[in-house]
Design a protein around this motif. Structure first.
Motif, PDB file in Angstrom:
ATOM      1  N   ASP A   1      49.695  34.622 -37.803  1.00  0.00           N
ATOM      2  CA  ASP A   1      49.211  35.378 -39.041  1.00  0.00           C
ATOM      3  C   ASP A   1      49.918  35.983 -39.300  1.00  0.00           C
ATOM      4  O   ASP A   1      50.350  35.759 -40.899  1.00  0.00           O
ATOM      5  N   TYR A   2      50.766  36.938 -38.084  1.00  0.00           N
ATOM      6  CA  TYR A   2      51.623  37.220 -39.096  1.00  0.00           C
ATOM      7  C   TYR A   2      52.911  37.427 -39.722  1.00  0.00           C
ATOM      8  O   TYR A   2      53.301  37.257 -40.918  1.00  0.00           O
ATOM      9  N   LEU A   3      53.309  35.801 -38.851  1.00  0.00           N
ATOM     10  CA  LEU A   3      54.596  35.042 -39.368  1.00  0.00           C
ATOM     11  C   LEU A   3      54.618  34.191 -40.412  1.00  0.00           C
ATOM     12  O   LEU A   3      55.432  34.211 -41.153  1.00  0.00           O
ATOM     13  N   ARG A   4      52.898  34.090 -40.548  1.00  0.00           N
ATOM     14  CA  ARG A   4      53.061  33.799 -42.230  1.00  0.00           C
ATOM     15  C   ARG A   4      53.093  34.330 -43.303  1.00  0.00           C
ATOM     16  O   ARG A   4      53.571  34.304 -44.040  1.00  0.00           O
ATOM     17  N   PHE A   5      52.662  35.757 -42.871  1.00  0.00           N
ATOM     18  CA  PHE A   5      52.140  36.212 -43.848  1.00  0.00           C
ATOM     19  C   PHE A   5      53.526  37.436 -44.119  1.00  0.00           C
ATOM     20  O   PHE A   5      54.339  37.770 -45.449  1.00  0.00           O
ATOM     21  N   ALA A   6      54.594  37.287 -43.334  1.00  0.00           N
ATOM     22  CA  ALA A   6      55.834  37.570 -43.118  1.00  0.00           C
ATOM     23  C   ALA A   6      57.314  36.594 -44.193  1.00  0.00           C
ATOM     24  O   ALA A   6      57.653  36.651 -44.765  1.00  0.00           O
ATOM     25  N   HIS A   7      56.755  35.603 -43.594  1.00  0.00           N
ATOM     26  CA  HIS A   7      57.513  34.463 -44.719  1.00  0.00           C
ATOM     27  C   HIS A   7      57.023  34.600 -46.246  1.00  0.00           C
ATOM     28  O   HIS A   7      57.859  34.161 -46.996  1.00  0.00           O
ATOM     29  N   ALA A   8      55.011  34.298 -46.714  1.00  0.00           N
ATOM     30  CA  ALA A   8      55.027  34.391 -47.853  1.00  0.00           C
ATOM     31  C   ALA A   8      55.574  35.587 -48.649  1.00  0.00           C
ATOM     32  O   ALA A   8      56.077  35.977 -49.414  1.00  0.00           O
ATOM     33  N   GLU A   9      55.805  36.580 -47.795  1.00  0.00           N
ATOM     34  CA  GLU A   9      55.725  38.033 -48.343  1.00  0.00           C
ATOM     35  C   GLU A   9      57.646  38.208 -48.679  1.00  0.00           C
ATOM     36  O   GLU A   9      58.732  38.297 -49.702  1.00  0.00           O
ATOM     37  N   ASN A  10      58.696  37.452 -47.904  1.00  0.00           N
ATOM     38  CA  ASN A  10      59.876  36.797 -47.878  1.00  0.00           C
ATOM     39  C   ASN A  10      60.160  35.604 -48.744  1.00  0.00           C
ATOM     40  O   ASN A  10      61.429  35.710 -48.937  1.00  0.00           O
ATOM     41  N   GLN A  11      59.039  34.805 -48.804  1.00  0.00           N
ATOM     42  CA  GLN A  11      60.154  33.914 -49.632  1.00  0.00           C
ATOM     43  C   GLN A  11      60.202  34.064 -51.325  1.00  0.00           C
ATOM     44  O   GLN A  11      59.153  34.658 -51.855  1.00  0.00           O
ATOM     45  N   SER A  12      61.134  33.381 -51.266  1.00  0.00           N
ATOM     46  CA  SER A  12      61.371  32.872 -53.189  1.00  0.00           C
ATOM     47  C   SER A  12      61.744  31.882 -53.813  1.00  0.00           C
ATOM     48  O   SER A  12      62.584  31.168 -53.804  1.00  0.00           O
ATOM     49  N   ASP A  13      60.299  31.146 -54.079  1.00  0.00           N
ATOM     50  CA  ASP A  13      60.311  29.802 -53.928  1.00  0.00           C
ATOM     51  C   ASP A  13      61.337  28.912 -55.231  1.00  0.00           C
ATOM     52  O   ASP A  13      60.587  29.520 -56.786  1.00  0.00           O
ATOM     53  N   ASN A  14      62.437  29.136 -54.869  1.00  0.00           N
ATOM     54  CA  ASN A  14      62.625  27.991 -56.737  1.00  0.00           C
ATOM     55  C   ASN A  14      62.644  26.728 -57.119  1.00  0.00           C
ATOM     56  O   ASN A  14      63.198  25.635 -57.543  1.00  0.00           O
ATOM     57  N   GLY A  15      61.623  25.854 -55.615  1.00  0.00           N
ATOM     58  CA  GLY A  15      61.948  25.136 -55.577  1.00  0.00           C
ATOM     59  C   GLY A  15      62.189  23.621 -55.216  1.00  0.00           C
ATOM     60  O   GLY A  15      62.612  22.499 -55.254  1.00  0.00           O
ATOM     61  N   ARG A  16      63.278  24.132 -54.489  1.00  0.00           N
ATOM     62  CA  ARG A  16      64.859  22.994 -54.500  1.00  0.00           C
ATOM     63  C   ARG A  16      64.534  22.817 -53.297  1.00  0.00           C
ATOM     64  O   ARG A  16      64.057  23.484 -51.857  1.00  0.00           O
ATOM     65  N   SER A  17      65.144  21.545 -52.524  1.00  0.00           N
ATOM     66  CA  SER A  17      65.464  21.322 -51.324  1.00  0.00           C
ATOM     67  C   SER A  17      67.116  20.678 -50.694  1.00  0.00           C
ATOM     68  O   SER A  17      68.096  20.933 -52.400  1.00  0.00           O
ATOM     69  N   ALA A  18      67.177  20.424 -50.379  1.00  0.00           N
ATOM     70  CA  ALA A  18      68.765  20.400 -50.227  1.00  0.00           C
ATOM     71  C   ALA A  18      68.946  19.117 -48.525  1.00  0.00           C
ATOM     72  O   ALA A  18      68.620  19.564 -47.574  1.00  0.00           O
ATOM     73  N   VAL A  19      70.393  17.702 -49.091  1.00  0.00           N
ATOM     74  CA  VAL A  19      70.562  16.935 -48.171  1.00  0.00           C
ATOM     75  C   VAL A  19      71.705  17.757 -47.639  1.00  0.00           C
ATOM     76  O   VAL A  19      72.098  16.993 -48.920  1.00  0.00           O
ATOM     77  N   LEU A  20      72.236  17.269 -46.245  1.00  0.00           N
ATOM     78  CA  LEU A  20      73.779  17.578 -45.586  1.00  0.00           C
ATOM     79  C   LEU A  20      74.263  15.680 -44.873  1.00  0.00           C
ATOM     80  O   LEU A  20      73.429  15.886 -43.680  1.00  0.00           O
ATOM     81  N   VAL A  21      74.746  14.943 -45.749  1.00  0.00           N
ATOM     82  CA  VAL A  21      75.160  13.757 -44.737  1.00  0.00           C
ATOM     83  C   VAL A  21      76.306  14.082 -44.351  1.00  0.00           C
ATOM     84  O   VAL A  21      77.053  14.543 -45.122  1.00  0.00           O
ATOM     85  N   PHE A  22      76.243  14.660 -43.273  1.00  0.00           N
ATOM     86  CA  PHE A  22      77.603  14.663 -42.487  1.00  0.00           C
ATOM     87  C   PHE A  22      78.448  13.343 -42.265  1.00  0.00           C
ATOM     88  O   PHE A  22      77.761  12.933 -40.731  1.00  0.00           O
ATOM     89  N   LEU A  23      79.609  13.253 -42.258  1.00  0.00           N
ATOM     90  CA  LEU A  23      80.415  11.889 -41.840  1.00  0.00           C
ATOM     91  C   LEU A  23      81.288  12.241 -40.625  1.00  0.00           C
ATOM     92  O   LEU A  23      82.310  12.510 -40.660  1.00  0.00           O
ATOM     93  N   GLY A  24      80.173  12.627 -39.488  1.00  0.00           N
ATOM     94  CA  GLY A  24      81.240  12.698 -38.098  1.00  0.00           C
ATOM     95  C   GLY A  24      82.053  12.200 -37.933  1.00  0.00           C
ATOM     96  O   GLY A  24      82.161  11.174 -36.803  1.00  0.00           O
ATOM     97  N   GLY A  25      83.557  12.853 -36.980  1.00  0.00           N
ATOM     98  CA  GLY A  25      84.331  12.048 -37.539  1.00  0.00           C
ATOM     99  C   GLY A  25      85.738  11.954 -37.850  1.00  0.00           C
ATOM    100  O   GLY A  25      87.274  11.988 -37.449  1.00  0.00           O
TER     101      GLY A  25
END
Length: 422
Positions: free
Chosen positions: A22-46
């Motif tokens: 519960d505490y961790l969820r509370f801490a995350h909620a306090e710290n969250q500044s949600d801009n609605g963004r997500s991201a994908v990294l496609v890494f071409l290894g080698g």
């Protein structure tokens, strides 16, 4: 700001009865500044060959230009490799950044540089992109914030193990039940099998005294145990990882090969609300037989699957909120070697960016007539990282406290690439 134990006790004084979770969820909620963004990294290894993909030199001597020819794209005057026809037709959905340059032609060091945007140093262990996003924009409690398909590319660095990725442990394969960190998602896993591990989290709850002083390994143990439990107990999480829910025509669109299935899983995770996904397409270390390896499998699979992801994100209206970076750790030698291959070359490489505020349909930067180096100063991996973070919604000048006795700037030496973002 961080939620301190003092703040925790204040909550308790209001009559709340909080377990550690519960505490961790509370801490995350306090710290969250949600801009609605997500991201994908496609890494071409080698290290993909820039002059055989997105920075071709058809006028160069044969020993430099290689065997492939450019084809026109949907952007006038821009050509890319003939083995990328689908991406050529969608060149207005991404930007090509040419003339990226650095000096680390070693897989390990080059990867670390490109995955953090900071020149590797023994003094500071910089975090990879996804760990920063996981800290700044945590997902909902029933989903991991950061997923790395198969294995992590780099580590969470000074942010700590709690911000490392949930690594799936393997890549999805068509027709086979997928497993996430040993959890089979084919209906055979029961909750009972995981309840003993869940009990460990409850024991930590009971023994809680000063969470912010707990050893990092204990915090990460709690987090990974909790996420494993959530994946098999949360309908939302199980659904996100379950590729059998996709129609056959969608499977075909992405490709039944390993990379296609990985990109399909990546797309499903973003759709579900995971904040950052890293997916690996390896095999680009083509010291020999470069053109057969690229032309027969690597480029066609890459072309099909990246196109499918961009199309689906666009169709669902998600491309505007999803920042996409496609990169390797370096380019390859301008001159073809005696084994019909190309060797490591860090002085010139290229990357793709899409989504978010990227001004798509353009090429930024350039290399000389043999793709040996940038024209002008070029761009550094630091600049690429600053641009990627800015596009996600994270100021690259953000400072974090680390164990080196001073604040650490997220991207110390990089600047957003001019003209790349709107």
């Amino acid at each position: 700001m961080p939620v301190s134990r003092r703040h925790f006790l204040q909550v308790g004084s209001l009559g709340a009865s909080l377990t550690l979770s519960d505490y961790l969820r509370f801490a995350h909620a306090e710290n969250q500044s949600d801009n609605g963004r997500s991201a994908v990294l496609v890494f071409l290894g080698g290290g993909p060959s820039h002059q055989d993909t997105f920075d071709m030199k058809p006028q160069a001597p044969a020993e430099y230009r290689g065997l492939f020819s450019p084809i026109p794209t949907s952007v006038p005057g821009v050509g890319i490799c003939e083995h990328l026809p689908k991406l050529a037709r969608r060149a207005n959905q991404y930007a090509i950044v040419r003339g990226i340059t650095h000096s680390l032609a070693d897989h390990g060091l080059g990867t670390r540089y490109l995955m953090t945007g900071n020149l590797p140093t023994p003094v500071v262990d910089y975090p990879m992109y996804g760990s920063v996003v996981s800290k700044e924009f945590p997902a909902t409690p029933d989903l991991p914030s950061f997923v790395s398909i198969e294995r992590p590319v780099e580590g969470p660095g000074y942010l700590g193990a709690e911000y490392g990725p949930l690594s799936t442990g393997e890549k999805p394969r068509y027709g086979q039940p997928f497993r996430v960190r040993g959890i089979t998602l084919d209906g055979t896993m029961t909750l009972g099998r995981y309840r003993k591990r869940r009990q460990l989290v409850e024991d930590i709850d009971t023994a809680f005294a000063e969470y912010e002083e707990l050893d990092e390994s204990v915090r990460s143990l709690d987090r990974f145990s909790d996420q494993a439990y959530q994946i098999i107990s949360s309908t939302k999480a199980r659904s996100a990882f379950d590729l059998t829910l996709e129609k056959e025509q969608e499977v075909d669109r992405f490709g039944r090969h390993e990379f296609g299935q990985s990109m399909l899983l990546t797309t499903r995770l973003i759709e579900a609300g995971v904040r950052f996904v890293t997916v690996l397409l390896e095999g680009w270390d083509t010291h020999q037989d470069n053109f057969n390896q690229l032309g027969r499998e690597l480029l066609p699979n890459f072309d099909q699957s990246l196109t499918a992801m961009l199309d689906r994100l666009k169709e669902q209206g998600r491309l505007a909120s999803t920042s996409v970076l496609v990169t390797g750790e370096f380019g390859r030698t301008p001159k073809v070697n005696r084994n019909a291959g190309r060797d490591h070359w860090a002085r010139a490489m290229c990357s793709l960016m899409a989504g978010g505020s990227v001004q798509a349909g353009q090429v930024i930067g350039a290399t000389d007539d043999k793709a040996e180096g940038p024209i002008g100063d070029g761009f550094t991996p630091d600049d690429l990282a600053a641009s990627f973070f800015q596009n996600i919604g994270i100021d690259p000048r953000t400072e974090y406290n680390a164990n080196v006795g001073r604040p650490i700037t997220l991207v110390r030496d990089g600047s957003t690439i001019p003209g790349l973002l709107s």
